[in-house]
Write a protein that holds these residues in place. Structure first.
Motif, mmCIF file in Angstrom:
data_model
loop_
_atom_site.group_PDB
_atom_site.id
_atom_site.type_symbol
_atom_site.label_atom_id
_atom_site.label_comp_id
_atom_site.label_asym_id
_atom_site.label_seq_id
_atom_site.Cartn_x
_atom_site.Cartn_y
_atom_site.Cartn_z
ATOM 1 N N LEU A 1 0.824 -1.211 0.000
ATOM 2 C CA LEU A 1 0.000 0.000 0.000
ATOM 3 C C LEU A 1 0.859 1.262 0.000
ATOM 4 C CD1 LEU A 1 -2.811 -0.960 2.553
ATOM 5 C CD2 LEU A 1 -3.033 -0.730 0.072
ATOM 6 N N ALA A 2 2.046 1.176 0.584
ATOM 7 C CA ALA A 2 2.925 2.345 0.668
ATOM 8 C C ALA A 2 3.690 2.601 -0.626
ATOM 9 C CB ALA A 2 3.915 2.168 1.820
ATOM 10 N N THR A 3 3.688 1.653 -1.557
ATOM 11 C CA THR A 3 4.486 1.787 -2.781
ATOM 12 C C THR A 3 4.225 3.083 -3.546
ATOM 13 O OG1 THR A 3 4.567 -0.627 -2.997
ATOM 14 C CG2 THR A 3 5.109 0.670 -4.953
ATOM 15 N N PRO A 4 2.966 3.526 -3.720
ATOM 16 C CA PRO A 4 2.743 4.771 -4.476
ATOM 17 C C PRO A 4 3.412 5.998 -3.873
ATOM 18 C CG PRO A 4 0.694 3.530 -4.267
ATOM 19 C CD PRO A 4 1.692 2.874 -3.361
ATOM 20 N N VAL A 5 3.836 5.917 -2.613
ATOM 21 C CA VAL A 5 4.450 7.096 -1.991
ATOM 22 C C VAL A 5 5.739 7.487 -2.702
ATOM 23 C CG1 VAL A 5 5.987 6.031 -0.282
ATOM 24 C CG2 VAL A 5 4.794 8.149 0.281
ATOM 25 N N LEU A 6 6.319 6.557 -3.461
ATOM 26 C CA LEU A 6 7.530 6.870 -4.227
ATOM 27 C C LEU A 6 7.257 7.924 -5.298
ATOM 28 C CD1 LEU A 6 8.925 3.229 -4.651
ATOM 29 C CD2 LEU A 6 9.648 4.964 -2.996
#
Length: 766
Positions: free
Chosen positions: A402-407
């Motif tokens: 879920l945190a991947t898009p924060v890149l």
């Protein structure tokens, strides 16, 4: 197990044998006496709170002033240059609101035909006479007409800030625009003059309804469910009244009361829920109402005080960023949370005194901890603790995904392109971009300080030439000087839009060129305007993000080490906080930047994540995450401190606290989720982020990862080096130190029945 050995075991866990009170701060004992005292003196306590409530509301009604929608970023170049414009060019209204009226001729016509030009001139005449208007620029004179002559824009400056534009002035603007449309022109208007904060009442209504339903289901009684709502009403009203009174003395942003309302409504209900739930449990174990109230305040109240303190500290710490808007929002919400804590530990036990035994759960019904060993919480905890490693791996991997898009996180501030597609602001933005290029929506103002230049006009010519050579520049207007002839203004139109990285690079390039201009002419340049202000704000927020994150994580480590006298618990809590924050930011990017589920959530336009949002979310989620950590893990430590084996302590503690923590999380999600329906994009994104963060932190981190890690660690979870143990004070938030005089009559120790006391043993209550 004999009673005497149980008592000895309880005392041995928390108190050094040689000096029982040598270093303990018996918070539980103090709160126990406070709870009983409020219960006994319920009438004067309630009257005092009602009087204070009335005084605060009266003060707000008589002293409150309008809030503002704009904000400043002290110390930035754009803010300093804006101050120069306000001082040297007062007629421009640089610090005031603005409107940009975009006019387009009918298809196949131009604005230079007599009829169309007359309609435009009529518009300008009416705008000049509109309320609070300071200046109106003629597009035919300032070159604000596109090359084909089909579209123009009229720049309107107001004498007041956007927040002080009156309703009459906004109505006059829209009425004038309507007359232009009646004349056959396409007329749309954008700019800060139309900016309003549309919160609406639907968010509060939905939040309260969700809270009421959950409270009735959990507590099984309308009276019991009503007490947390009464406490929340008092806390929110006092908090918002305090903010209203403060507006008489300082200028506050509109978002200050919005954040205080959202957060205050959620935590006030949660804190009261924990205490009322514990009170009903203590009644069910056999305590009389007075002792049950004292016991509830001593245990659940201790957790409320500590958890509320972490929220207050995290919110107040927003002031270190150096942006007044964040400071105001943080302090306003912190005041509301602090009021909610005080109400929970003083007014609530007084109200419990009026309710008395009417809150006694009949045959265990409505007792959130009744049949805990066979309930869903115990079954869930046993499922986790029997396979903790796979549970941790799956949960952590899910959060990381879920945190991947924060890149791809991009930060920015909303403009007219963020407005709904059907709005006049968005239509005006699109018309300008189509007919003049996207950069017209984000012009840059360059302030030329030629006070040390030998020839100000020559310096202005050199500045114009230097800027014109930079990439991404379409137009540089000739300099306009003030009456003294030493300060000039140049307007720069970029080729790219205000949210573009190329525009940000251009601002940096102009600032870099200032040093070369100074060496050759003695003049310096500074870039300002709304676009530059937004860029500087975003940069300030981006730079402050990591230091603030380190501050709150360090705070979590310290406070939890004091409360739980452990190394692993604080480290685990901080790591879980980082996981939930990362996943929340990832979801924010997916929804508000990529547009996933945008139509479902009413996200009108995608764009960068609002630059203020990450640091606000970090502060709030830190406080809320520590809430759940404290409420859940204190019950585990309480069981361990009373002699339960580590895994059994995790299961029993979770079984007792998990249901109430889950209910509290659902209430918060309902409160924040209600505000997602507001049309304002800033409030919508804050509310959505908070709802998502609470869900992830409560259900994935605290109620899944935490018991799994505690089970894996076993006794090591409560290990603390001797040297650190000697340095840290003992808070005793579990209330173990005062159990021998309170709970023995109830006949329970660590959830197990014990024999009646033998002759000679102490059984009196305080």
């Amino acid at each position: 197990m004999l009673l005497s050995s149980a008592v000895a075991q309880q005392c041995a866990v928390q108190r050094p044998a040689e000096d029982p009170l040598s270093k303990e701060i018996l918070m539980a004992s103090l709160l126990y006496r406070l709870g009983r005292s409020a219960f006994q003196h319920r009438r004067p306590v309630t009257i005092a709170w009602v009087a204070f409530f009335a005084a605060m509301v009266f003060g707000a009604l008589t002293l409150a002033q309008p809030t503002v929608n704009s904000f400043t970023v002290p110390g930035t170049e754009s803010q300093q240059a804006l101050g120069v414009l306000e001082e040297d060019f007062p007629a421009l209204g640089a610090g005031g609101a603005s409107a940009r009226v975009v006019v387009q001729a009918p298809a196949g016509q131009t604005l230079t035909t007599p009829a169309n030009q007359a309609a435009v001139e009529s518009l300008m005449a009416k705008l000049k006479g509109a309320p609070q208007v300071a200046a109106v620029l003629d597009p035919f004179q300032v070159g604000a007409v596109n090359p084909t002559g089909t579209t123009a824009y009229i720049q309107v400056s107001y004498s007041v800030s956007a927040s002080n534009v009156s309703g009459d002035a906004r109505t006059a603007l829209t009425d004038i625009v309507a007359t232009g449309r009646d004349a056959g022109l396409t007329v749309e208007v954008g700019g800060t003059a139309l900016h309003t904060i549309a919160i609406g009442e639907i968010g509060e209504v939905i939040g309260v309804l969700v809270a009421a339903v959950v409270l009735v289901l959990i507590l099984g009684s309308l009276v019991a469910a009503g007490l947390p709502l009464v406490g929340a009403l008092f806390g929110i009203a006092i908090g918002l009244s305090g903010i209203g009174i403060a507006t008489h003395f300082v200028e506050l942003a509109s978002f200050t009361s919005t954040l205080a309302l959202m957060l205050g409504l959620a935590v006030a209900i949660d804190y009261s829920l924990f205490i009322v739930s514990r009170y009903r449990h203590e009644l069910a174990t056999g305590l009389d109402p007075e002792d049950a109230a004292g016991r509830a305040i001593a245990t659940a109240g201790s957790a409320v005080v500590f958890a509320g303190s972490t929220v207050v500290i995290a919110l107040a710490a927003l002031s270190v960023v150096g942006i007044p808007l964040l400071t105001q929002m943080g302090l306003g919400a912190a005041f509301t949370v602090a009021a909610s804590v005080l109400i929970a530990i003083t007014l609530l036990p007084a109200l419990l005194g009026f309710a008395g035994r009417r809150l006694h759960p009949a045959s265990g019904a409505g007792d959130p901890e009744a049949n805990a060993a066979s309930g869903f919480g115990a079954r869930w905890a046993r499922f986790i603790t029997t396979r903790p490693v796979p549970v941790v791996v799956v949960a952590v991997l899910a959060l990381l995904v879920l945190a991947t898009p924060v890149l791809d996180l991009r930060l920015g501030l909303p403009d007219d392109s963020s407005s709904p597609v059907s709005s006049t602001q968005h239509k005006a933005y699109d018309l300008l971009a189509e007919n003049f290029g996207p950069g017209v929506n984000g012009p840059l103002l360059v302030v030329l300080d030629a006070s040390k230049a030998g020839d100000p006009q020559a310096a202005a010519t050199a500045a114009t030439a230097a800027i014109g050579k930079l990439p991404d520049v379409v137009v540089v207007t000739p300099a306009m000087f003030d009456q003294a002839g030493t300060t000039g203004i140049l307007q720069v139109i970029p080729a790219s839009g205000p949210q573009s990285g190329a525009t940000e690079a251009l601002v940096g390039a102009i600032r870099a060129a200032s040093s070369g201009l100074a060496s050759s002419t003695g003049a310096t340049m500074a870039v300002t305007g709304q676009t530059a202000l937004n860029i500087d704000t975003t940069t300030r927020m981006r730079d402050a993000l990591l230091p603030y994150l380190l501050v709150v994580v360090g705070l979590a480590l310290l406070l939890l080490a004091i409360v739980f006298r452990s190394i692993l618990v604080p480290v685990k809590a901080a790591a879980g906080f980082l996981l939930s924050i990362g996943a929340t930011f990832g979801i924010l990017v997916a929804v508000f930047q990529w547009g996933w589920l945008g139509s479902v959530l009413g996200v009108a336009q995608t764009g960068p994540v609002i630059s203020l949002l990450p640091i606000i979310i970090i502060g709030i989620v830190f406080g809320l995450g520590m809430d759940y950590e404290v409420f859940l893990v204190t019950r585990m430590r309480e069981e361990h401190a009373l002699g339960a084996e580590p895994r059994a302590a995790v299961v029993t503690g979770f079984a007792h606290g998990g249901r109430v923590v889950g209910a509290a999380a659902i209430i918060m999600i309902g409160v924040f989720g209600g505000f997602v329906l507001t049309p304002d994009p800033t409030i919508k994104s804050i509310a959505f982020a908070l709802a998502a963060a609470v869900f992830l932190d409560a259900f994935v981190v605290r109620m899944t990862i935490v018991p799994a890690v505690m089970s894996i660690a076993g006794k090591a979870a409560w290990w603390l080096p001797g040297w650190l143990d000697r340095l840290l004070p003992t808070m005793d938030v579990e209330g173990v130190g005062m159990r021998p005089t309170v709970e023995i009559d109830a006949g329970t120790v660590a959830g197990q029945l014990v024999p009646e006391p033998v002759a000679g043993e102490k059984t009196d209550r305080r």
